[in-house]
Write a protein that holds these residues in place. Sequence first.
Motif, PDB file in Angstrom:
ATOM      1  N   ILE A 387       0.791  -1.259  -0.063  1.00  0.00           N
ATOM      2  CA  ILE A 387       0.150   0.115  -0.011  1.00  0.00           C
ATOM      3  C   ILE A 387       0.957   1.219   0.063  1.00  0.00           C
ATOM      4  N   ALA A 388       2.070   1.290   0.699  1.00  0.00           N
ATOM      5  CA  ALA A 388       3.139   2.384   0.867  1.00  0.00           C
ATOM      6  C   ALA A 388       3.296   2.562  -0.713  1.00  0.00           C
ATOM      7  N   ASP A 389       3.989   1.647  -1.350  1.00  0.00           N
ATOM      8  CA  ASP A 389       4.169   1.637  -2.777  1.00  0.00           C
ATOM      9  C   ASP A 389       3.230   2.535  -3.470  1.00  0.00           C
ATOM     10  N   ALA A 390       2.138   1.783  -3.473  1.00  0.00           N
ATOM     11  CA  ALA A 390       0.740   2.187  -4.282  1.00  0.00           C
ATOM     12  C   ALA A 390       0.539   3.946  -4.053  1.00  0.00           C
ATOM     13  N   ARG A 391       0.783   4.222  -2.912  1.00  0.00           N
ATOM     14  CA  ARG A 391       0.439   5.462  -2.497  1.00  0.00           C
ATOM     15  C   ARG A 391       1.588   6.471  -3.118  1.00  0.00           C
ATOM     16  N   GLU A 392       2.574   6.210  -3.069  1.00  0.00           N
ATOM     17  CA  GLU A 392       3.699   6.933  -3.794  1.00  0.00           C
ATOM     18  C   GLU A 392       3.424   6.952  -5.094  1.00  0.00           C
ATOM     19  N   ARG A 393       3.149   6.057  -5.846  1.00  0.00           N
ATOM     20  CA  ARG A 393       2.531   5.877  -7.255  1.00  0.00           C
ATOM     21  C   ARG A 393       1.606   6.720  -7.793  1.00  0.00           C
ATOM     22  N   LEU A 394       0.491   6.618  -6.783  1.00  0.00           N
ATOM     23  CA  LEU A 394      -0.775   7.192  -7.073  1.00  0.00           C
ATOM     24  C   LEU A 394      -0.711   8.832  -6.570  1.00  0.00           C
ATOM     25  N   ARG A 395       0.032   9.184  -5.826  1.00  0.00           N
ATOM     26  CA  ARG A 395       0.001  10.713  -5.514  1.00  0.00           C
ATOM     27  C   ARG A 395       0.646  11.528  -6.398  1.00  0.00           C
ATOM     28  N   LYS A 396       1.416  11.035  -7.428  1.00  0.00           N
ATOM     29  CA  LYS A 396       1.747  11.849  -8.725  1.00  0.00           C
ATOM     30  C   LYS A 396       0.531  12.084  -9.536  1.00  0.00           C
ATOM     31  N   ILE A 397       0.919  13.286  -9.951  1.00  0.00           N
ATOM     32  CA  ILE A 397      -0.033  13.999 -10.922  1.00  0.00           C
ATOM     33  C   ILE A 397       0.462  13.568 -12.465  1.00  0.00           C
ATOM     34  N   ASP A 398      -0.570  13.035 -13.076  1.00  0.00           N
ATOM     35  CA  ASP A 398      -0.343  12.305 -14.382  1.00  0.00           C
ATOM     36  C   ASP A 398      -0.486  13.471 -15.268  1.00  0.00           C
ATOM     37  N   PRO A 399       0.521  13.588 -16.187  1.00  0.00           N
ATOM     38  CA  PRO A 399       0.174  14.304 -17.275  1.00  0.00           C
ATOM     39  C   PRO A 399      -0.744  14.231 -18.349  1.00  0.00           C
ATOM     40  N   ARG A 400      -1.191  13.033 -18.464  1.00  0.00           N
ATOM     41  CA  ARG A 400      -2.410  12.444 -19.329  1.00  0.00           C
ATOM     42  C   ARG A 400      -3.749  13.011 -18.819  1.00  0.00           C
ATOM     43  N   THR A 401      -3.671  13.534 -17.634  1.00  0.00           N
ATOM     44  CA  THR A 401      -5.061  14.303 -17.194  1.00  0.00           C
ATOM     45  C   THR A 401      -5.035  15.672 -17.312  1.00  0.00           C
ATOM     46  N   GLY A 402      -3.946  16.236 -17.878  1.00  0.00           N
ATOM     47  CA  GLY A 402      -3.767  17.622 -17.994  1.00  0.00           C
ATOM     48  C   GLY A 402      -3.183  18.395 -16.774  1.00  0.00           C
ATOM     49  N   GLY A 403      -2.718  17.312 -15.924  1.00  0.00           N
ATOM     50  CA  GLY A 403      -2.181  18.051 -14.634  1.00  0.00           C
ATOM     51  C   GLY A 403      -3.136  17.975 -13.564  1.00  0.00           C
ATOM     52  N   SER A 404      -4.260  17.134 -13.534  1.00  0.00           N
ATOM     53  CA  SER A 404      -5.420  17.334 -12.583  1.00  0.00           C
ATOM     54  C   SER A 404      -4.992  17.092 -11.222  1.00  0.00           C
ATOM     55  N   VAL A 405      -5.323  17.714 -10.274  1.00  0.00           N
ATOM     56  CA  VAL A 405      -5.036  17.432  -8.817  1.00  0.00           C
ATOM     57  C   VAL A 405      -6.044  16.326  -8.269  1.00  0.00           C
ATOM     58  N   MET A 406      -7.278  16.492  -8.722  1.00  0.00           N
ATOM     59  CA  MET A 406      -8.347  15.918  -8.108  1.00  0.00           C
ATOM     60  C   MET A 406      -8.410  14.230  -8.467  1.00  0.00           C
TER      61      MET A 406
END
Length: 599
Positions: A387-406
């Motif tokens: 879960i810790a690894d998943a947290r670090e991966r999912l917290r990153k803003i994905d450029p494919r979403t246009g930089g969405s924070v939500m």
Amino acid sequence: MAAAPKKKSASTTKKAAGAKKAAAAKKPAAARTSAAKKPAAAKASAAKKPAAAKISAAKKPAAARTSAAKKPASAKPVRALTIDELLTRSRSIAAEITNLDQAAAFEAAARRCVAAGRPDLAAALAEALPEALRGPALTIAAAGGAGSVDAAIDAIKTSMAGDDRARPQWAARAFTAARDLANATPRATELAQLARAVLDEAVAGVPVWGEDGRFQGLVPLLTAQLAAGDTTSVRRILEIWQREDPDSLAAVLRYTSPLLWIAPDDPKTTLALLEAMEPSQREYPLDSGDRVRALAGWPAEQLDAFVGLAPRLRPDVARQLVAAGREADARNVLFAAIDDDEDDDTLAEYRLIVGDTEVAKDLVVSGEWSDDLARTRLKIELGVESIADARERLRKIDPRTGGSVMSPVHLLCLLGNFAFDRGEHDELPPILKAIDALLASPKRTQYDQGVEGDRRSYVADLRARIVAKAGNASATLAALAADFAALPTLQRFGRDAYGRNQITASLMRRAIRHGQPDLALKIGKKITPAERSGSARQVAAAFLPADPAGALAALDALAADRADTQLLAHALGETDPGTRLLPRLWDAVLAAAAPASAA
């Protein structure tokens, strides 16, 4: 010339004022406030109070006074709603009822009264209804021992004869009444014959209730027969209906899942009904996933036909087959007709169902995924990722979403709930910290601006779950109260009145989930009046069964002149009249009165 009044000297005035202040300073604040509001008679009594008692009251510890002032609202005594009060309100509502659907709530309430040993109250509710609608409730009371059986039967027959448009609904009532009175009178067969006659009229051609409702109008009767286990009659009508008017049958089956699942252990009937429906119409009724259990006994060929008609249920059916020891059939259901371009997340889930763990691991590590959360869940379940690894991966803003924070906020909320459900509570503070860091970012895309209110509500839901898990009701209430205090700020994320109402309703439901109906009522009042009636029903239900008076007061406060309508109304997705508020209120009041009656 009269002498002018003698003025007091400045020193005299100051001395008097000083004496008054000194006396006031010696008197406890609570006592001053109490004395100011005390009636004259009480003041006179207080004046005669022994000096020792006055000193004792004055020296009451400050902590005790503070404690009394901060006594939680939940500690207030609950005012009982009496049977007479609810009967009076019910009679008032009954006078305005105009159709059988509304009267169904009274019939359900009458059944509650009979079950509680008060058939006299069932009879009173029946008599309150308009004469043309009271027959079914009269039979319920009569079956319980209150009132004339013959009069009840005659009432149903008379009303049915004078209401052609509602003839099928009356037939449903007649069928149920015949079962209720089967052991009370031979005349129950008269009612059963009325129900059969209506079915025959529908089969014969255009009935008196109209061509448009020829078969659709039979749904209440068919549902009553199905509940009584009379599947033979129901199957006969459905076969004729499918042959003569398949389009209207498909439309009805879409929202009446009991008829679709008339015989889960009868593959022929179920498949025939599914085939009568468009693929898009099958989604809603097939959500009754518990019915899938019966499919584990179907032959393989018919299982293939079923999942061909309802491919979304492949994993549910396969799990049941594995549980029944039919692994080979489960593999066939999952993989025999699978598309070549099936997503790797779907394939990994399928492999996991049939125990191909290593293949599933390879897919979650190297496959192409369309759903980050599904992949994350499977990677954690398979031990490929923590879960810790998943947290670090999912917290990153994905450029494919246009930089969405939500978007990452949403994924982290879902990860937090997943960790909570798995019991990995130590992982929750870091997840919340990552969420807070994202929310603190000033950047927002256009997508973010539209969903931020919802996403922040998700975060608050997660926080409330975490606090409630500790089992401290006061801490949970304090957290919810803090959310309520912050509601004006959160509402600013709603783009319009609808969005603000949705944010408010989300907080209201959170309070309900955590057992705080009083707070939910306060929150509900922040929803615009025109949109409150649906929320009113939810809040009122949250007071039951412990506080029926509170439930009724909440309904009146939120629904205002629509309160009586909400007492009779279905909630979305409900089909049982017994789930309406009025019979639930009667349940609660009768249960509260039972100990007193026994005493």
